[in-house]
Design an enzyme around this catalytic site. Sequence first.
Site, PDB file in Angstrom:
ATOM      1  N   CYS A 144      27.104  53.578  75.065  1.00  0.00           N
ATOM      2  CA  CYS A 144      28.244  54.393  75.506  1.00  0.00           C
ATOM      3  C   CYS A 144      29.105  53.657  76.522  1.00  0.00           C
ATOM      4  CB  CYS A 144      27.776  55.686  76.157  1.00  0.00           C
ATOM      5  SG  CYS A 144      26.386  56.468  75.372  1.00  0.00           S
ATOM      6  N   GLU A 157      37.647  52.083  69.628  1.00  0.00           N
ATOM      7  CA  GLU A 157      36.865  51.589  68.497  1.00  0.00           C
ATOM      8  C   GLU A 157      37.581  50.362  67.945  1.00  0.00           C
ATOM      9  OE1 GLU A 157      34.040  53.096  67.555  1.00  0.00           O
ATOM     10  OE2 GLU A 157      33.595  51.829  65.823  1.00  0.00           O
ATOM     11  N   PHE A 189      34.333  57.968  70.782  1.00  0.00           N
ATOM     12  CA  PHE A 189      33.917  57.066  69.713  1.00  0.00           C
ATOM     13  C   PHE A 189      32.462  56.626  69.787  1.00  0.00           C
ATOM     14  CE2 PHE A 189      38.618  55.873  69.011  1.00  0.00           C
ATOM     15  CZ  PHE A 189      38.774  57.013  68.238  1.00  0.00           C
ATOM     16  N   LEU A 204      31.502  57.864  66.546  1.00  0.00           N
ATOM     17  CA  LEU A 204      32.130  57.239  65.368  1.00  0.00           C
ATOM     18  C   LEU A 204      31.415  55.915  65.154  1.00  0.00           C
ATOM     19  CD1 LEU A 204      34.480  57.270  63.292  1.00  0.00           C
ATOM     20  CD2 LEU A 204      35.844  56.070  64.988  1.00  0.00           C
ATOM     21  N   GLU A 205      30.499  55.889  64.227  1.00  0.00           N
ATOM     22  CA  GLU A 205      29.651  54.716  64.064  1.00  0.00           C
ATOM     23  C   GLU A 205      29.583  54.293  62.610  1.00  0.00           C
ATOM     24  OE1 GLU A 205      28.371  52.843  66.486  1.00  0.00           O
ATOM     25  OE2 GLU A 205      29.449  54.130  67.867  1.00  0.00           O
TER      26      GLU A 205
END
Lengths: 534, 248
Positions: free
Chosen positions: A512, A221, A273, A276-277
């Site tokens: 992704c 990230e 991740f 995880l946004e």
Amino acid sequence: VRRILLLALALAACVEPLSGFELEALGLPTTIGAGAGPSSLTVVPDLDDDDLDGAADWNGLRTPENDDYAAFVIHPRAHRPNRTGQRLQLSLLSTDGIRVLDGSDVIFEEAGDAIDLPRTKEPRTLWVQAQRPLAAATVRLTRFAADGDELEHEDLTIRGAPTILNHHGQPAEAVWAVAVDWPDYDNSDMIADYEAELGDRFEAVDGREYGFDVWIQDEFEFATLSASDHRLDLVIDSIRNREIDPVDEDLWEGPGTASGTWGEGWPTSQDSFGNLELTLPFSADGTDYPFGRIYWGDGEGGEPAEGLRDYLYAQGVQAPFVLDSSWLCVGHVDEWMSFVPDATAPRGFRLVYTDTTLAWELLDSLDPDTDLPRYREAHGYRDIGEIVSDARLRAYNDDLQRDYLDANLDRLREEVALADDEIVFIPGLFERVSGCGNPGAAALIPGMANLVVVDFPERQRFFMADPFLRTDDGDRDADPMIAAMRERLPMADLTFLDDFWVYHYGLGEVHCGTNVRRTPDPADWRASALLPEP
Amino acid sequence: MRRFFLLLLLLCPPLAAAADPPWLGRAEAARAADPRFAAEFDTIDAYPTRAGFLRFRTEAALSESAAPLHVLALAKGEEVAELRAARAAAMSRHAAAWGDALPDLVAAESDPRTRALLVAGYRFAGSDLARAGLSNAGQDPDELVRLEAVDANARRAGSGFPELLRASLRDPAASVRAAAAQALSARGDSSDAPRLVAMLTDTDAAVRLAALHGAARLDARAIGAARLDVLARDGDPRVARAARALTD
């Protein structure tokens, strides 16, 4: 009269505020204080390796290559009262991961360190270095009377810049995907399309070097830490630790880019991740979120690792919230939604959100005899008729819609204060993945909300999965799903990528398999101003 | 005489073993018939999905031509469980042709996930094979296998076995009960509504939720206002939300 005037001048000098600090961050002086009260200074943590000695610069001597310092200046006017026998002292009241340097010499490292400042007519520049984000210290400039009594002081609060995760509203600088071109694992069409669209701003990572692990979003990230005109990129490296893991060291670490891992233990899918946004920046109910808010999914494996959660909460500026991703086989929040910039939207962004009802409406309107070659082997449906007549699939999606998609949307409306016109629903269906639990869902129609925003200044583009809801692979103009997407997302140029076998059938999609470095907002360094006092 | 028979058994093991099942001969013949494809097939590998488990990622590996080759590899049983599971998933789409291999492969398979992925093939298998196979799978000691049996049964195009789904409503695993409730309701037989209404007091929230949606799908009136009122105050927010939506 002359004596009276001299006395008046002396008295005036005694009551003049110290106004001793001037701050600058690498060539951009900023005068703060001047009697305006306590000052503050943000410094980018020295996490990277500017001098390429193999260690984070915090751990080495100050070298000319190292640029992760901030400066403050003792202004000569602070010395003016010295003629009366007063003494000026600089001290470190407290420190947690901050040191002060004079040239290349460390002068303050522990609370209580202090020096007397000799009188000079020249400004004296001192440098500040931070060990980590949110490091904190207070430097005090004190004037003492000749008898040792303190007359006055002025404090400078120093903060290590917080870690700010990048969001889709920030301009893209570089894009990466992992290239695999083996006969039985081949994404060369997708890579070629990326190269054609993005040119030298796209870089293909050689999958052979990294065990064919194409899930580059899940491992890393990108974040930034900023202070005035200075920036450090931070790659947060997941505890996922699959084959792609060394890429941060091989490609990104170096001057201006550091990497680090937070959390520990046996990784679950929720530590990836794609889970995880971020929202885009917004204000709601009197609270500003100028850097957006973080969100992640609570899935079968629970939430992401505690150490990472604690770290992200502690940054204090992107206020994480949690969605329910337990209904998905993989369990990542990028599987059904994305926030995207849109200049025409009330707050400059919209939420792209998967809706199964829309998908049924579209499918029910199509010729049931339409062959779907891609779906035959991958999903066991030969044509549209077989999908629309699958009562179990319909019930399954109806229940997912009510229990998870609608429920998560309610949560988003609450956390982001979303209005109806800020949501773009797009058609999508899910199916249960054999071998996963219940519901154990994954995209049946390639998940187009699982997208990448590349907003190079001249053109905003969304890259997303080609849905292949058509008979002829090569005829995208004949695809009713693509037509529906173009109608619903007019704010960007849409590029549909063939991610079908490598990503979609691998239970992921375009987002992704892609990662993006982005430019922080020039005002990001003010993030530290949002933090509570240390 | 006894020694003679023992010697015969040792010298002629094929005589002692059960005859090869027909599907094995067919699979071997299919492999021999297209050596070029077989050679290509032998180079095909499976790759990790985002969830971590392996899947074959080419159309060729998932094709009907590849199914007998996967069957042969599974029959040998020499590969690691992750790869066997990927083969099971790949061949399951072609159970219309290879469904007769499923009972033997399932019986011989020690890995529960591979067994589950084989059972998924009964979605496409012939009716008699599927009924027997799904019935057996419903008794499997592993929850995932029983769940897969419900899913495969429910997704059979127009010819599922409702009696097996009804039996799964009593499964010890909540995930299986919930899937069975949803699957049964998807069939649209309103006579099943009372069965689902009876599950509204299940101890597991996911089951209550599936039963509530299912009963509403079949016959919302069968739920009754009093039950809806109780469910609207359910400790699980999803159940309460669904009940309130029905009340409104």
